[in-house]
Design a protein around this motif. Sequence first.
Motif, PDB file in Angstrom:
ATOM      1  N   LEU A 196      79.839  80.824 124.765  1.00 34.07           N
ATOM      2  CA  LEU A 196      81.029  79.971 124.872  1.00 34.07           C
ATOM      3  C   LEU A 196      82.303  80.800 124.912  1.00 34.07           C
ATOM      4  CD1 LEU A 196      80.021  77.059 122.496  1.00 34.07           C
ATOM      5  CD2 LEU A 196      80.047  77.068 124.993  1.00 34.07           C
ATOM      6  N   LEU A 197      82.345  81.861 124.118  1.00 34.55           N
ATOM      7  CA  LEU A 197      83.503  82.764 124.135  1.00 34.55           C
ATOM      8  C   LEU A 197      83.632  83.433 125.507  1.00 34.55           C
ATOM      9  CD1 LEU A 197      85.799  84.134 122.537  1.00 34.55           C
ATOM     10  CD2 LEU A 197      84.145  85.884 121.893  1.00 34.55           C
ATOM     11  N   GLY A 198      82.514  83.847 126.059  1.00 34.72           N
ATOM     12  CA  GLY A 198      82.534  84.477 127.380  1.00 34.72           C
ATOM     13  C   GLY A 198      82.990  83.539 128.471  1.00 34.72           C
ATOM     14  N   ILE A 199      82.698  82.280 128.339  1.00 31.50           N
ATOM     15  CA  ILE A 199      83.129  81.300 129.339  1.00 31.50           C
ATOM     16  C   ILE A 199      84.644  81.129 129.302  1.00 31.50           C
ATOM     17  CG2 ILE A 199      83.064  78.833 129.920  1.00 31.50           C
ATOM     18  CD1 ILE A 199      80.154  78.832 129.004  1.00 31.50           C
ATOM     19  N   LYS A 200      85.226  81.185 128.105  1.00 33.68           N
ATOM     20  CA  LYS A 200      86.673  80.979 127.969  1.00 33.68           C
ATOM     21  C   LYS A 200      87.481  82.174 128.446  1.00 33.68           C
ATOM     22  CE  LYS A 200      86.932  77.568 124.362  1.00 33.68           C
ATOM     23  NZ  LYS A 200      87.666  77.144 123.195  1.00 33.68           N
ATOM     24  N   LEU A 201      86.914  83.368 128.411  1.00 37.05           N
ATOM     25  CA  LEU A 201      87.673  84.565 128.793  1.00 37.05           C
ATOM     26  C   LEU A 201      87.708  84.791 130.264  1.00 37.05           C
ATOM     27  CD1 LEU A 201      86.532  87.046 126.025  1.00 37.05           C
ATOM     28  CD2 LEU A 201      88.606  85.705 126.108  1.00 37.05           C
TER      29      LEU A 201
ATOM     30  N   ALA B  76      72.696  81.063 116.771  1.00 37.55           N
ATOM     31  CA  ALA B  76      74.012  80.421 116.752  1.00 37.55           C
ATOM     32  C   ALA B  76      75.090  81.373 117.255  1.00 37.55           C
ATOM     33  CB  ALA B  76      74.335  79.925 115.346  1.00 37.55           C
ATOM     34  N   SER B  77      74.998  82.639 116.887  1.00 37.66           N
ATOM     35  CA  SER B  77      75.965  83.636 117.362  1.00 37.66           C
ATOM     36  C   SER B  77      75.860  83.823 118.865  1.00 37.66           C
ATOM     37  CB  SER B  77      75.730  84.978 116.671  1.00 37.66           C
ATOM     38  OG  SER B  77      75.911  84.858 115.289  1.00 37.66           O
ATOM     39  N   GLY B  78      74.633  83.810 119.374  1.00 38.87           N
ATOM     40  CA  GLY B  78      74.434  83.935 120.821  1.00 38.87           C
ATOM     41  C   GLY B  78      75.100  82.805 121.585  1.00 38.87           C
ATOM     42  N   VAL B  79      74.933  81.596 121.103  1.00 39.42           N
ATOM     43  CA  VAL B  79      75.579  80.442 121.742  1.00 39.42           C
ATOM     44  C   VAL B  79      77.096  80.582 121.644  1.00 39.42           C
ATOM     45  CG1 VAL B  79      75.911  77.946 121.626  1.00 39.42           C
ATOM     46  CG2 VAL B  79      73.626  78.911 121.361  1.00 39.42           C
ATOM     47  N   GLY B  80      77.572  81.010 120.482  1.00 42.95           N
ATOM     48  CA  GLY B  80      79.014  81.220 120.315  1.00 42.95           C
ATOM     49  C   GLY B  80      79.555  82.265 121.264  1.00 42.95           C
ATOM     50  N   LEU B  81      78.812  83.343 121.472  1.00 43.09           N
ATOM     51  CA  LEU B  81      79.255  84.393 122.389  1.00 43.09           C
ATOM     52  C   LEU B  81      79.257  83.897 123.836  1.00 43.09           C
ATOM     53  CD1 LEU B  81      77.520  87.529 120.847  1.00 43.09           C
ATOM     54  CD2 LEU B  81      79.974  87.045 120.919  1.00 43.09           C
TER      55      LEU B  81
ATOM     56  N   LEU C 171      83.416  71.598 131.695  1.00 41.68           N
ATOM     57  CA  LEU C 171      83.268  71.000 130.363  1.00 41.68           C
ATOM     58  C   LEU C 171      81.837  70.522 130.122  1.00 41.68           C
ATOM     59  CD1 LEU C 171      86.512  68.844 130.276  1.00 41.68           C
ATOM     60  CD2 LEU C 171      86.121  71.012 129.123  1.00 41.68           C
ATOM     61  N   VAL C 172      81.180  70.073 131.168  1.00 44.55           N
ATOM     62  CA  VAL C 172      79.838  69.508 131.033  1.00 44.55           C
ATOM     63  C   VAL C 172      78.825  70.579 130.643  1.00 44.55           C
ATOM     64  CG1 VAL C 172      77.953  68.365 132.271  1.00 44.55           C
ATOM     65  CG2 VAL C 172      80.305  67.611 132.614  1.00 44.55           C
ATOM     66  N   GLY C 173      78.845  71.708 131.325  1.00 42.96           N
ATOM     67  CA  GLY C 173      77.854  72.763 131.091  1.00 42.96           C
ATOM     68  C   GLY C 173      77.799  73.255 129.650  1.00 42.96           C
ATOM     69  N   PRO C 174      78.924  73.705 129.095  1.00 47.71           N
ATOM     70  CA  PRO C 174      78.902  74.177 127.707  1.00 47.71           C
ATOM     71  C   PRO C 174      78.555  73.074 126.703  1.00 47.71           C
ATOM     72  CG  PRO C 174      80.844  74.996 128.821  1.00 47.71           C
ATOM     73  CD  PRO C 174      80.193  74.028 129.749  1.00 47.71           C
ATOM     74  N   THR C 175      78.987  71.852 126.991  1.00 43.70           N
ATOM     75  CA  THR C 175      78.670  70.750 126.088  1.00 43.70           C
ATOM     76  C   THR C 175      77.169  70.510 126.035  1.00 43.70           C
ATOM     77  OG1 THR C 175      80.805  69.725 126.585  1.00 43.70           O
ATOM     78  CG2 THR C 175      79.117  68.320 125.596  1.00 43.70           C
TER      79      THR C 175
END
Length: 90
Positions: A85-90, A78-83, A48-52
């Motif tokens: 975060l998306l990659g971390i969740k998958l 912004a899209s790069g950061v979103g991707l 949780l710390v890293g992405p935050t």
Amino acid sequence: MIYIKNKILLSMALLRVISGIIEFSAALLMLKFNSVEKALQLNSILALVGPTVLVLVTALGLVEIAEKISLLNFVVIASGVGLILLGIKL
């Protein structure tokens, strides 16, 4: 002595230092507890710390350079950061 006149830059650096201290402290706690189970629990908290920190530091940087970059570049960043975060969740 280092003199930093940009408060955003100082805030970004301090967030990274705090993040590093949290990571280092977690590593020491893993060694102290000497348990794989506890280490995995600490690692889960660190997830949780890293992405935050990533989002906060990026947001601060974007606030500072928002008037200097085009809307397209802002969207790409912004899209790069979103991707990420998306990659971390998958």
